[in-house]
Design an enzyme around this catalytic site. Structure first.
Site, PDB file in Angstrom:
ATOM      1  N   ASP A 197       0.859  -1.166   0.000  1.00 42.19           N
ATOM      2  CA  ASP A 197       0.000   0.000   0.000  1.00 42.19           C
ATOM      3  C   ASP A 197       0.907   1.231   0.000  1.00 42.19           C
ATOM      4  O   ASP A 197       1.801   1.341   0.841  1.00 42.19           O
ATOM      5  CB  ASP A 197      -0.889   0.000   1.247  1.00 42.19           C
ATOM      6  CG  ASP A 197      -1.877   1.135   1.246  1.00 42.19           C
ATOM      7  OD1 ASP A 197      -3.003   0.922   0.785  1.00 42.19           O
ATOM      8  OD2 ASP A 197      -1.522   2.239   1.713  1.00 42.19           O
ATOM      9  N   ASN A 222      -1.833  13.390  -3.533  1.00 40.64           N
ATOM     10  CA  ASN A 222      -2.809  13.889  -4.505  1.00 40.64           C
ATOM     11  C   ASN A 222      -3.338  15.261  -4.105  1.00 40.64           C
ATOM     12  O   ASN A 222      -3.447  16.164  -4.940  1.00 40.64           O
ATOM     13  CB  ASN A 222      -3.979  12.916  -4.666  1.00 40.64           C
ATOM     14  CG  ASN A 222      -3.632  11.705  -5.497  1.00 40.64           C
ATOM     15  OD1 ASN A 222      -2.732  11.733  -6.314  1.00 40.64           O
ATOM     16  ND2 ASN A 222      -4.351  10.629  -5.271  1.00 40.64           N
ATOM     17  N   HIS A 261      -2.839  15.216  -8.695  1.00 43.22           N
ATOM     18  CA  HIS A 261      -3.036  13.827  -9.110  1.00 43.22           C
ATOM     19  C   HIS A 261      -1.958  13.348 -10.079  1.00 43.22           C
ATOM     20  O   HIS A 261      -1.660  12.153 -10.128  1.00 43.22           O
ATOM     21  CB  HIS A 261      -4.439  13.638  -9.704  1.00 43.22           C
ATOM     22  CG  HIS A 261      -5.510  13.663  -8.658  1.00 43.22           C
ATOM     23  ND1 HIS A 261      -5.877  12.550  -7.952  1.00 43.22           N
ATOM     24  CD2 HIS A 261      -6.257  14.683  -8.173  1.00 43.22           C
ATOM     25  CE1 HIS A 261      -6.822  12.870  -7.081  1.00 43.22           C
ATOM     26  NE2 HIS A 261      -7.073  14.163  -7.197  1.00 43.22           N
ATOM     27  N   ASP A 288      -0.061   9.975  -9.602  1.00 43.09           N
ATOM     28  CA  ASP A 288       0.092   8.970 -10.650  1.00 43.09           C
ATOM     29  C   ASP A 288       1.561   8.580 -10.820  1.00 43.09           C
ATOM     30  O   ASP A 288       1.886   7.412 -11.035  1.00 43.09           O
ATOM     31  CB  ASP A 288      -0.463   9.479 -11.985  1.00 43.09           C
ATOM     32  CG  ASP A 288      -1.984   9.495 -12.032  1.00 43.09           C
ATOM     33  OD1 ASP A 288      -2.622   8.932 -11.113  1.00 43.09           O
ATOM     34  OD2 ASP A 288      -2.526  10.077 -12.994  1.00 43.09           O
ATOM     35  N   ASP A 291      -4.247   2.470  -4.596  1.00 38.54           N
ATOM     36  CA  ASP A 291      -2.846   2.569  -4.149  1.00 38.54           C
ATOM     37  C   ASP A 291      -2.348   1.239  -3.590  1.00 38.54           C
ATOM     38  O   ASP A 291      -1.411   1.197  -2.812  1.00 38.54           O
ATOM     39  CB  ASP A 291      -2.699   3.671  -3.099  1.00 38.54           C
ATOM     40  CG  ASP A 291      -3.550   3.452  -1.861  1.00 38.54           C
ATOM     41  OD1 ASP A 291      -4.398   2.530  -1.860  1.00 38.54           O
ATOM     42  OD2 ASP A 291      -3.373   4.196  -0.875  1.00 38.54           O
TER      43      ASP A 291
END
Length: 162
Positions: free
Chosen positions: A34, A42, A47, A51, A77
């Site tokens: 995770d 984010n 974002h 990414d 994630d």
């Protein structure tokens, strides 16, 4: 986005790999990763940066695992890897190598924030009767406990500074 398998691909290939493991008596490990603080990344950095963090973890998994192993992004994630191993210590070594790769990727891209993961991992014997879904649930719980311990440690450290 990542260039690695998704949840459906992972489930399909993992079933096949498990049948091979059972046939030949191979020990294997399941790992559940995770990305720590992706929501904050984010929110604070956008974002696109989030990414990039997701892609960085996918690249680290892809480069550090063997062709016989499977890595997949199974959630926003969250990532999973099924790896063939000799002993449970191998899982820790893999997790360390992946974190080192993430640190190295950060050095090459100043735009990336520090990327860390919480990892749940467990070694399984070839004769296990568990299915992929049940094993994923087990390592997900292990990962969640580790993530929770990290948050407790962070909160304790913050409260001690005041």
């Amino acid at each position: 986005l990542t260039g690695i398998y998704n949840r459906c691909g992972f489930d399909t290939l993992a079933q096949y790999k498990l049948s091979v493991a059972k046939r030949y008596g191979h020990t294997f490990g399941l790992m559940y990763f995770d990305l720590d603080n992706l929501h904050s990344i984010n929110d604070q950095l956008g974002h696109e940066t989030g990414d990039q963090a997701i892609i960085a973890l996918a690249n680290a998994l892809d480069s550090e695992l063997r062709d016989s192993d499977i890595a997949a992004r199974i959630g926003d994630d969250e990532f999973a890897a099924l790896v063939f191993i000799r002993q449970s210590q191998d899982l820790e070594n893999i997790a360390v190598r992946i974190q080192k790769k993430l640190n190295l990727l950060k050095q090459y891209r100043d735009s990336l924030p520090p990327i860390t993961t919480s990892v749940g991992a467990k070694c399984y014997q070839a004769d296990t009767e568990l299915d992929v879904s049940t094993m994923l649930s087990e390592v997900d719980r292990l990962m969640f406990n580790i993530k929770h311990q990290k948050k407790l440690a962070t909160n304790t450290n913050l409260s001690q500074k005041h």
